[in-house]
Write a protein that holds these residues in place. Structure first.
Motif, PDB file in Angstrom:
ATOM      1  N   ALA A  20      91.027  51.256  20.585  1.00 48.97           N
ATOM      2  CA  ALA A  20      92.117  51.259  19.609  1.00 48.97           C
ATOM      3  C   ALA A  20      93.424  51.774  20.201  1.00 48.97           C
ATOM      4  CB  ALA A  20      91.728  52.119  18.397  1.00 48.97           C
ATOM      5  N   GLU A  21      93.363  52.395  21.386  1.00 49.30           N
ATOM      6  CA  GLU A  21      94.564  52.991  21.981  1.00 49.30           C
ATOM      7  C   GLU A  21      94.540  52.785  23.492  1.00 49.30           C
ATOM      8  OE1 GLU A  21      96.398  56.272  20.461  1.00 49.30           O
ATOM      9  OE2 GLU A  21      95.175  56.472  18.667  1.00 49.30           O
ATOM     10  N   PRO A  22      95.586  53.246  24.221  1.00 48.12           N
ATOM     11  CA  PRO A  22      95.625  53.070  25.668  1.00 48.12           C
ATOM     12  C   PRO A  22      94.395  53.625  26.368  1.00 48.12           C
ATOM     13  CG  PRO A  22      97.773  53.761  24.887  1.00 48.12           C
ATOM     14  CD  PRO A  22      96.855  53.824  23.704  1.00 48.12           C
ATOM     15  N   ILE A  23      94.050  52.973  27.492  1.00 44.46           N
ATOM     16  CA  ILE A  23      92.906  53.374  28.310  1.00 44.46           C
ATOM     17  C   ILE A  23      93.431  54.136  29.524  1.00 44.46           C
ATOM     18  CG2 ILE A  23      90.989  52.530  29.716  1.00 44.46           C
ATOM     19  CD1 ILE A  23      90.986  50.040  27.853  1.00 44.46           C
ATOM     20  N   TRP A  24      92.831  55.299  29.776  1.00 42.55           N
ATOM     21  CA  TRP A  24      93.269  56.152  30.876  1.00 42.55           C
ATOM     22  C   TRP A  24      92.339  56.094  32.082  1.00 42.55           C
ATOM     23  CZ3 TRP A  24      97.121  59.874  31.974  1.00 42.55           C
ATOM     24  CH2 TRP A  24      98.146  59.935  31.049  1.00 42.55           C
ATOM     25  N   ALA A  25      91.104  55.658  31.901  1.00 39.38           N
ATOM     26  CA  ALA A  25      90.154  55.788  33.003  1.00 39.38           C
ATOM     27  C   ALA A  25      89.114  54.686  32.954  1.00 39.38           C
ATOM     28  CB  ALA A  25      89.468  57.155  32.936  1.00 39.38           C
ATOM     29  N   VAL A  38      82.720  51.581  32.557  1.00 40.03           N
ATOM     30  CA  VAL A  38      82.802  52.659  31.586  1.00 40.03           C
ATOM     31  C   VAL A  38      84.271  53.036  31.442  1.00 40.03           C
ATOM     32  CG1 VAL A  38      81.966  54.939  30.933  1.00 40.03           C
ATOM     33  CG2 VAL A  38      80.575  53.483  32.431  1.00 40.03           C
ATOM     34  N   THR A  39      84.797  52.981  30.220  1.00 43.63           N
ATOM     35  CA  THR A  39      86.220  53.228  30.001  1.00 43.63           C
ATOM     36  C   THR A  39      86.425  54.404  29.060  1.00 43.63           C
ATOM     37  OG1 THR A  39      86.172  51.522  28.257  1.00 43.63           O
ATOM     38  CG2 THR A  39      86.972  50.865  30.434  1.00 43.63           C
ATOM     39  N   GLY A  40      87.479  55.173  29.338  1.00 35.17           N
ATOM     40  CA  GLY A  40      87.850  56.293  28.493  1.00 35.17           C
ATOM     41  C   GLY A  40      89.268  56.115  27.988  1.00 35.17           C
ATOM     42  N   SER A  41      89.506  56.503  26.741  1.00 37.93           N
ATOM     43  CA  SER A  41      90.747  56.121  26.073  1.00 37.93           C
ATOM     44  C   SER A  41      91.394  57.267  25.310  1.00 37.93           C
ATOM     45  CB  SER A  41      90.448  54.962  25.103  1.00 37.93           C
ATOM     46  OG  SER A  41      91.521  54.701  24.227  1.00 37.93           O
ATOM     47  N   TYR A  42      92.663  57.032  24.977  1.00 34.70           N
ATOM     48  CA  TYR A  42      93.404  57.893  24.055  1.00 34.70           C
ATOM     49  C   TYR A  42      92.705  57.989  22.709  1.00 34.70           C
ATOM     50  CZ  TYR A  42      98.043  59.110  25.962  1.00 34.70           C
ATOM     51  OH  TYR A  42      99.077  59.685  26.644  1.00 34.70           O
ATOM     52  N   ASP A  43      91.883  56.982  22.372  1.00 37.52           N
ATOM     53  CA  ASP A  43      91.217  56.999  21.067  1.00 37.52           C
ATOM     54  C   ASP A  43      90.034  57.961  21.035  1.00 37.52           C
ATOM     55  OD1 ASP A  43      89.100  55.673  22.368  1.00 37.52           O
ATOM     56  OD2 ASP A  43      89.541  53.733  21.472  1.00 37.52           O
ATOM     57  N   THR A  65      87.409  65.563  21.476  1.00 36.68           N
ATOM     58  CA  THR A  65      88.325  65.768  20.349  1.00 36.68           C
ATOM     59  C   THR A  65      89.778  65.527  20.741  1.00 36.68           C
ATOM     60  OG1 THR A  65      88.435  68.138  20.834  1.00 36.68           O
ATOM     61  CG2 THR A  65      86.760  67.405  19.262  1.00 36.68           C
ATOM     62  N   ASP A  66      89.976  64.944  21.912  1.00 33.55           N
ATOM     63  CA  ASP A  66      91.312  64.567  22.362  1.00 33.55           C
ATOM     64  C   ASP A  66      91.143  63.434  23.370  1.00 33.55           C
ATOM     65  OD1 ASP A  66      94.091  64.572  22.711  1.00 33.55           O
ATOM     66  OD2 ASP A  66      94.202  66.764  22.752  1.00 33.55           O
ATOM     67  N   GLU A  67      92.262  62.979  23.955  1.00 31.98           N
ATOM     68  CA  GLU A  67      92.210  61.832  24.852  1.00 31.98           C
ATOM     69  C   GLU A  67      91.217  62.018  25.998  1.00 31.98           C
ATOM     70  OE1 GLU A  67      95.031  63.502  24.116  1.00 31.98           O
ATOM     71  OE2 GLU A  67      96.694  62.132  23.723  1.00 31.98           O
ATOM     72  N   VAL A  68      90.476  60.945  26.327  1.00 28.02           N
ATOM     73  CA  VAL A  68      89.626  60.930  27.518  1.00 28.02           C
ATOM     74  C   VAL A  68      90.510  60.498  28.684  1.00 28.02           C
ATOM     75  CG1 VAL A  68      87.570  59.993  28.604  1.00 28.02           C
ATOM     76  CG2 VAL A  68      87.599  60.373  26.132  1.00 28.02           C
ATOM     77  N   GLY A 313      95.652  48.914  26.192  1.00 26.01           N
ATOM     78  CA  GLY A 313      94.367  49.101  25.531  1.00 26.01           C
ATOM     79  C   GLY A 313      93.308  48.077  25.886  1.00 26.01           C
ATOM     80  N   THR A 314      93.566  47.239  26.881  1.00 23.76           N
ATOM     81  CA  THR A 314      92.589  46.224  27.275  1.00 23.76           C
ATOM     82  C   THR A 314      92.062  46.491  28.677  1.00 23.76           C
ATOM     83  OG1 THR A 314      94.216  44.715  28.224  1.00 23.76           O
ATOM     84  CG2 THR A 314      93.767  44.493  25.866  1.00 23.76           C
TER      85      THR A 314
END
Length: 332
Positions: A20-25, A38-43, A65-68, A313-314
């Motif tokens: 649902a939000e940007p992906i960081w990792a 495996v992806t981690g996100s702001y969501d 409980t916060d961005e990954v 986010g993709t």
């Protein structure tokens, strides 16, 4: 963005949507004999994608409980796990086959934007870097910190990568203090001198063996990619230039027996480089509509692929052997 995880495939590029939000990792692993991303996100979630089918595997993994901000993978006691770092100041370990968190969260004093894994003295460990300026080693079997924290950076530690140098496991860290440091993971002592040269924060680090010697690759806010001889403690060649904006993500891949660097950043492109010559390889990998924040590489069905994800986010997966002018054709 749709909450229905799905994949679109066009011209050798697979586009995975669901966050649902940007992906960081992003990281890769083998689960039940199948390659996954495996992806981690702001969501605040972790998602696992089957790279053979392009489908999401199971439900999103929740608990942060916060961005990954960071993801790495390892094999612990025969099972594939992911290790995540978050702005919630915790490090968590996940069973990828079972889709559940293992043990209690581990922690830093501030957010954790850097995670890598290694084997030290026969044990699978995670190496984490934090905005608290420390680097820590965690035993992934016991869930306990190994020894003291590694201190020396004067700014947040934003990137970490691991490899062996001279037969011993080391971590290479990059920081907002514009430097890289190399750490012996057995003794947790800094090795050699501080590596300097970047004119801005170091945002990404990767490692590779080049002509038989261990090297680190770094990228940062000065828009450059740099290659470092870890045994000699010096920069190799000139900075690699070509990105129009900060370099936010790096990985390495071997194609036809030759190492390649993959970099991504603010300019929405992924570039491939030959670390031996400092030259670009092929055309940019394009398609992202915002900053590329995460890059990794994987072999699927014997073919090299590059995975990029970020602000839009993709997740995009490029098959380097298929498609038009921005593909590399192996075996030629």
């Amino acid at each position: 963005m749709s909450d229905d995880p799905r994949a679109d495939v066009t011209g050798g590029v697979t586009r995975l949507t669901g966050h649902a939000e940007p992906i960081w990792a992003v990281a890769t692993a083998q689960v039940a004999g199948r390659p996954v991303a495996v992806t981690g996100s702001y969501d605040e979630t972790l998602r696992v994608w089957d790279l053979t089918t392009g489908r999401q595997r199971g439900e999103p993994l929740t608990g942060h409980t916060d961005e990954v901000l960071a993801v790495a993978t390892a094999v612990v006691d025969g099972r594939a796990v992911a290790v995540t770092g978050s702005a919630d100041r915790t490090v968590r370990v996940w069973d990828l086959a079972g889709g559940r968190q293992l043990g209690d969260p581990l922690g830093h004093a501030y957010g954790v934007p850097a995670v890598a894994t290694a084997v030290v003295d026969g044990r699978a460990v995670a190496v984490t870097g934090s905005a608290d300026r420390t680097v820590r080693v965690w035993d992934l079997t016991t869930g306990r910190q190994v020894g003291r924290s590694m201190c020396g950076h004067t700014g947040p530690v934003w990137a970490v990568a691991t490899m062996e140098v001279g037969g011993r496991p080391v971590a290479v860290t990059g920081s907002y203090d514009e430097t890289l440091r190399v750490w012996d993971l057995t003794t947790r002592e800094q090795l050699g001198r501080v590596l300097t040269g970047h004119a801005g924060a170091v945002r990404a680090v990767a490692t590779v063996v080049l002509d038989g010697r261990p090297v680190a690759v770094s990228g940062g806010q000065d828009e450059t990619v740099r290659v470092w001889d870890l045994a000699g403690g010096r920069q190799l060649g000139r900075p690699l230039t070509g990105h129009d904006g900060w370099v936010l993500a790096l990985d390495t891949v071997t194609i036809d027996g030759r190492p390649r660097i993959v970099s991504g950043g603010e300019d929405q492109r992924l570039l491939l480089w030959d670390p031996a010559t400092g030259g670009r390889v092929g055309e940019p990998l394009t398609g992202s509509t915002d900053k590329v924040r995460a890059v990794t590489t994987v072999v699927v069905d014997g073919r090299p692929h590059v995975i990029g994800a970020g602000q839009d986010g993709t997740v995009r997966v490029w098959d380097l052997t298929v498609g038009g002018p921005n593909r590399l054709r192996t075996g030629r």
